[in-house]
Design a protein around this motif. Structure first.
Motif, PDB file in Angstrom:
ATOM      1  N   ALA A 299       0.844  -1.211   0.000  1.00  0.00           N
ATOM      2  CA  ALA A 299       0.000   0.000   0.000  1.00  0.00           C
ATOM      3  C   ALA A 299       0.866   1.242   0.000  1.00  0.00           C
ATOM      4  N   GLY A 300       0.429   2.278  -0.683  1.00  0.00           N
ATOM      5  CA  GLY A 300       1.137   3.549  -0.670  1.00  0.00           C
ATOM      6  C   GLY A 300       0.191   4.672  -1.047  1.00  0.00           C
ATOM      7  N   THR A 301       0.659   5.903  -0.867  1.00  0.00           N
ATOM      8  CA  THR A 301      -0.186   7.057  -1.147  1.00  0.00           C
ATOM      9  C   THR A 301       0.652   8.192  -1.717  1.00  0.00           C
ATOM     10  N   PHE A 302       0.008   9.057  -2.458  1.00  0.00           N
ATOM     11  CA  PHE A 302       0.665  10.248  -2.973  1.00  0.00           C
ATOM     12  C   PHE A 302       0.407  11.465  -2.092  1.00  0.00           C
ATOM     13  N   SER A 303      -0.393  11.306  -1.031  1.00  0.00           N
ATOM     14  CA  SER A 303      -0.809  12.470  -0.255  1.00  0.00           C
ATOM     15  C   SER A 303       0.345  13.126   0.486  1.00  0.00           C
ATOM     16  N   ARG A 304       1.364  12.366   0.821  1.00  0.00           N
ATOM     17  CA  ARG A 304       2.476  12.972   1.549  1.00  0.00           C
ATOM     18  C   ARG A 304       3.584  13.434   0.617  1.00  0.00           C
ATOM     19  N   THR A 305       3.666  12.825  -0.537  1.00  0.00           N
ATOM     20  CA  THR A 305       4.747  13.211  -1.454  1.00  0.00           C
ATOM     21  C   THR A 305       4.305  14.255  -2.460  1.00  0.00           C
ATOM     22  N   LEU A 306       3.000  14.384  -2.670  1.00  0.00           N
ATOM     23  CA  LEU A 306       2.507  15.443  -3.541  1.00  0.00           C
ATOM     24  C   LEU A 306       1.887  16.533  -2.676  1.00  0.00           C
ATOM     25  N   ALA A 307       0.631  16.398  -2.359  1.00  0.00           N
ATOM     26  CA  ALA A 307      -0.047  17.382  -1.517  1.00  0.00           C
ATOM     27  C   ALA A 307      -1.207  16.695  -0.818  1.00  0.00           C
ATOM     28  N   PRO A 308      -1.531  17.143   0.402  1.00  0.00           N
ATOM     29  CA  PRO A 308      -2.589  16.469   1.164  1.00  0.00           C
ATOM     30  C   PRO A 308      -3.953  16.542   0.491  1.00  0.00           C
ATOM     31  N   SER A 309      -4.144  17.542  -0.365  1.00  0.00           N
ATOM     32  CA  SER A 309      -5.467  17.659  -0.958  1.00  0.00           C
ATOM     33  C   SER A 309      -5.624  16.804  -2.203  1.00  0.00           C
ATOM     34  N   ILE A 310      -4.530  16.191  -2.665  1.00  0.00           N
ATOM     35  CA  ILE A 310      -4.612  15.304  -3.824  1.00  0.00           C
ATOM     36  C   ILE A 310      -4.812  13.899  -3.290  1.00  0.00           C
ATOM     37  N   ARG A 311      -5.986  13.354  -3.552  1.00  0.00           N
ATOM     38  CA  ARG A 311      -6.390  12.143  -2.868  1.00  0.00           C
ATOM     39  C   ARG A 311      -6.239  10.952  -3.794  1.00  0.00           C
ATOM     40  N   VAL A 312      -5.030  10.438  -3.869  1.00  0.00           N
ATOM     41  CA  VAL A 312      -4.799   9.231  -4.666  1.00  0.00           C
ATOM     42  C   VAL A 312      -3.861   8.301  -3.891  1.00  0.00           C
ATOM     43  N   ALA A 313      -4.282   7.069  -3.713  1.00  0.00           N
ATOM     44  CA  ALA A 313      -3.462   6.046  -3.066  1.00  0.00           C
ATOM     45  C   ALA A 313      -3.628   4.749  -3.851  1.00  0.00           C
ATOM     46  N   TYR A 314      -2.866   3.726  -3.481  1.00  0.00           N
ATOM     47  CA  TYR A 314      -2.909   2.493  -4.274  1.00  0.00           C
ATOM     48  C   TYR A 314      -2.629   1.276  -3.404  1.00  0.00           C
ATOM     49  N   LEU A 315      -3.191   0.179  -3.840  1.00  0.00           N
ATOM     50  CA  LEU A 315      -2.878  -1.135  -3.291  1.00  0.00           C
ATOM     51  C   LEU A 315      -2.319  -1.969  -4.431  1.00  0.00           C
ATOM     52  N   ILE A 316      -1.358  -2.828  -4.093  1.00  0.00           N
ATOM     53  CA  ILE A 316      -0.927  -3.857  -5.033  1.00  0.00           C
ATOM     54  C   ILE A 316      -1.363  -5.175  -4.414  1.00  0.00           C
ATOM     55  N   LEU A 317      -2.326  -5.823  -5.043  1.00  0.00           N
ATOM     56  CA  LEU A 317      -2.871  -7.058  -4.484  1.00  0.00           C
ATOM     57  C   LEU A 317      -2.178  -8.268  -5.090  1.00  0.00           C
ATOM     58  N   PRO A 318      -1.952  -9.307  -4.293  1.00  0.00           N
ATOM     59  CA  PRO A 318      -1.499 -10.563  -4.883  1.00  0.00           C
ATOM     60  C   PRO A 318      -2.524 -11.028  -5.916  1.00  0.00           C
ATOM     61  N   PRO A 319      -2.081 -11.784  -6.924  1.00  0.00           N
ATOM     62  CA  PRO A 319      -2.992 -12.143  -8.017  1.00  0.00           C
ATOM     63  C   PRO A 319      -4.310 -12.776  -7.585  1.00  0.00           C
ATOM     64  N   THR A 320      -4.298 -13.683  -6.620  1.00  0.00           N
ATOM     65  CA  THR A 320      -5.572 -14.306  -6.228  1.00  0.00           C
ATOM     66  C   THR A 320      -6.513 -13.281  -5.600  1.00  0.00           C
ATOM     67  N   LEU A 321      -5.974 -12.362  -4.827  1.00  0.00           N
ATOM     68  CA  LEU A 321      -6.813 -11.320  -4.251  1.00  0.00           C
ATOM     69  C   LEU A 321      -7.291 -10.353  -5.324  1.00  0.00           C
ATOM     70  N   ALA A 322      -6.444 -10.102  -6.323  1.00  0.00           N
ATOM     71  CA  ALA A 322      -6.863  -9.217  -7.411  1.00  0.00           C
ATOM     72  C   ALA A 322      -8.066  -9.820  -8.134  1.00  0.00           C
ATOM     73  N   GLU A 323      -8.059 -11.132  -8.287  1.00  0.00           N
ATOM     74  CA  GLU A 323      -9.230 -11.779  -8.903  1.00  0.00           C
ATOM     75  C   GLU A 323     -10.451 -11.642  -8.015  1.00  0.00           C
TER      76      GLU A 323
END
Lengths: 456, 456
Positions: A299-323
């Protein structure tokens, strides 16, 4: 048929005056629903207007739903009219009176946005919205393919994360993605770092979901305690733990992975918090990239490296969970606007994000150096080798006394105990951020704290 | 000290070539971490460059974290270097091969974005981002004050909603706001309309939360059944129910409100779904505005009236719940980017939204008329007096047979049973959208269905 008797002025276009007059008649009821209007030619003649003027007015009124043309029957006032205001809505109420705010320069969640590449972001935003009308339609619930691909590529180069775009889930902030996890794991028990960040804990509390605090030691989450907890999901921040500042070394990471592999259904959630800011050593590649067992959710987010008001984060799921995600959520929409996704994609693809990280890294390094310099002769500083906060301990002092004194002096300070579910590992410890404390202000700010703490 | 031996070309600035050369030496390890570099003057002399050239190169390298200046000790390669790529990330993988998609013109979730005021939205987006650098900082978790005020004003004029900005909560789509409700009511049982929309049901299923389906009749949710359900929270869509198309009349709304008042802790969640599109009668003002007991939570979204990719929705909470929200969520960030909030605020305040609603209303009216015209001589049409979908029944036909035949003919159609938790009220009933079906295409599209349904 109701007679139409507008009075025209000289100041605005005639078609616009006729348009507004007819609307007024409709709204007042003088032209009731269903009423037939004169033909355009007849009205033009009657009012001494050009046919074009009347055509324009009727055209606008038809486009906006006030009139409907009936074949061979002229124009009628539409029977159904929602109560749509013709005037703009009333102005917003005045801003409330703001309470005087405490000095936030030691805030642990602050981000210095003065170095944000504003002109670049603005230009990319403009390009994204002007060049992509196709982005108006619903996108994929995981986020747009191209952004996911760009992110997968970036994380691979940067953190050694191994994934395909299918494994990436984009969301409007980490909390929104926690919702995804809570639905993928509706009953499983979480293990949370103790001390640890409060956001996930609050969410679990709000939902009445079970979790077990697992204590930290100098190397990270204690694995025997994790094993004993019976939890299935361990949420860890191994790059720079909040608040202890511990970087989990390779050996402990290996033990955490072995914990996950030891039983089916166990997962590590690797929140790569603050990996971007390191001052004394290289970062350790992500556990996700070393996970041969598909048990790490990254898991990671852009809120601390860009700006707090830009609301974008991400998960990388293992393949079975992605399904599993696709099955459960494929119908939904992403929580991030597609225009914003496209802006971010351009920002990544152009190299602007890398350049920005380097720049803010230098800035934060100088701030960290300045604060450490002021503090190390005064008390014990720990956890300062990375991230945007450090721990400062004044042995023998009471944390609550220190934070109260700071407050009276106008500063918002956080004590370690705020983040502890169990016992506080080190009394008299404050968690101080420095992202919002310019280097040249550190002496004065710390000086104010010394005064506040020294006073009787 | 490692010797620096760049070879310069004629094509790019010298400081940039020196900068890139030094980076390459660092990345290759030829200049290891901590290594001291020549002084600027010495290097300039050694390489035959101007001092300015070397100053620029060293300046860039320092700003970007590759070098750190030590007082009286010159420049050193920084010990810590995150593995930041100097090149942009690799290009995204090619788009996957898209499966041939079914004809979506009868989709119930489609929105015609061809009439979206794209140029206006793009201009307002550009203005919002260029004129508001202060929007980079974290905003309020409920959303920005000015937008909440504009929305409160608009909803008051448009729907008779009575609220202050404090009661407004903005979120990235209705589902994001449902998470808020699920945290405000962690254990309470929901009553859902049956038949009803599946999104909330799926969320509750995913979380293992309890809910009771309550059947609809010709006037809306049946109140005796609601009373018998024991639920505390009733989720209703009284303006144009999905999928039955029922508009809940004033008398039934009064009964629903009386149900809520009869016991403490009961709430109605009034999702004003599709109120914007009415064809035969005026809309009934929102229950929220008639709620003297503070038991109505009002919900709405811009995704259907603007574009599906714009993710903004809102809740209007009764004052006591708004206070509870502040306590539980005051710390969090909004799920909507502040730039997007500002764009929307301008869109509302300028009257552009009202104008847009009128325009799409006219367009959807013509599409509805065209589809009804094709269908009413063929079967039974219901629920077509509002909204963007209608019910079409072919008595004696099997719904699953019809949807299968449609699929073989290339059309995606939804049958009523998809939305039923209990028994299907009317067999052989399809739920047909028309927002994505241009009026002139209705005869051919319906003709294709007739063929598909008639074939042996």
């Amino acid at each position: 048929m109701t007679e139409l008797t507008p009075v025209f002025q000289n100041d605005t276009p005639l078609y616009d005056q006729l348009y507004r007059y007819i609307i007024a008649q409709i709204r007042s009821g003088a032209l009731p629903a269903g009423e037939k209007l004169p033909s355009k030619r007849a009205l033009a003649e009657h009012l001494g207007l050009s046919l074009t003027t009347v055509e324009r007015a009727y055209g606008l009124l038809t486009a906006e739903g006030y009139l409907e043309p009936r074949p061979r029957s002229g124009y009628r006032v539409t029977p159904a009219l929602t109560l749509l205001p013709t005037e703009p809505p009333p102005p917003a109420p005045p801003p409330r009176r703001e309470e005087p705010r405490l000095d936030q320069r030691f805030s642990t969640s602050a981000v210095d946005t003065s170095v944000f590449p504003y002109a670049t972001w603005a230009r990319l935003t403009k390009e994204a919205v002007y060049e992509n009308p196709d982005l108006l339609q619903r996108g994929e619930s995981q986020g747009d393919w191209q952004l996911r691909g760009a992110l997968a590529g970036f994380l691979h180069q940067y953190r050694g994360v191994n994934c395909t775009p299918e494994q990436v889930v984009i969301g409007a902030g980490l909390e929104a993605l926690m919702w995804v996890l809570l639905q993928l794991f509706p009953r499983e028990v979480f293990a949370l770092e103790d001390p640890g960040h409060t956001a996930l804990r609050r969410l679990l509390d709000n939902l009445g979901r079970s979790y077990v605090p697992v204590e930290m030691d100098a190397q990270g989450m204690r694995v025997e305690a994790l094993e004993a907890s019976g939890a299935k999901l361990a949420y860890v921040t191994p790059s720079h733990q909040f608040p202890t500042g511990v970087t989990t070394p390779a050996a402990r990471r290996g033990e955490l992975l072995r914990w996950a592999y030891a039983r089916p259904g166990r997962y590590l959630i690797e929140d790569d918090y603050d990996v971007e800011f390191r001052y004394t050593s290289r970062p350790i590649p992500a556990m996700q990239g070393q996970d041969g067992g598909e048990r790490v959710i990254y898991a990671g987010t852009f809120s601390r490296t860009l700006a707090p008001s830009i609301r974008v984060a991400y998960l990388i799921l293992p393949p079975t969970l992605a399904e599993r995600y696709q099955t459960k959520f494929g119908h939904a929409s992403s929580t991030v606007s597609r225009f914003e996704q496209e802006t971010l994609r351009r920002f990544l693809a152009s190299g602007a994000y890398s350049r920005h990280l380097r720049r803010v890294g230098g800035l934060y390094r100088s701030r960290r150096d300045a604060l450490v310099h002021e503090l190390e002769s005064w008390g014990e500083v720990r956890g300062a080798d990375a991230g945007l906060h450090l721990l400062f301990t004044l042995p023998g002092r009471e944390e609550t006394d220190l934070t109260a004194r700071a407050r009276r002096a106008g500063f918002q300070l956080r004590g370690m105990s705020e983040y502890c579910m169990g016992s506080v590992p080190r009394p008299g410890t404050l968690v101080l951020g420095f992202a919002a404390l310019p280097a040249r202000e550190a002496p004065q700010a710390v000086g104010s704290l010394r005064q506040a703490f020294a006073a009787p």
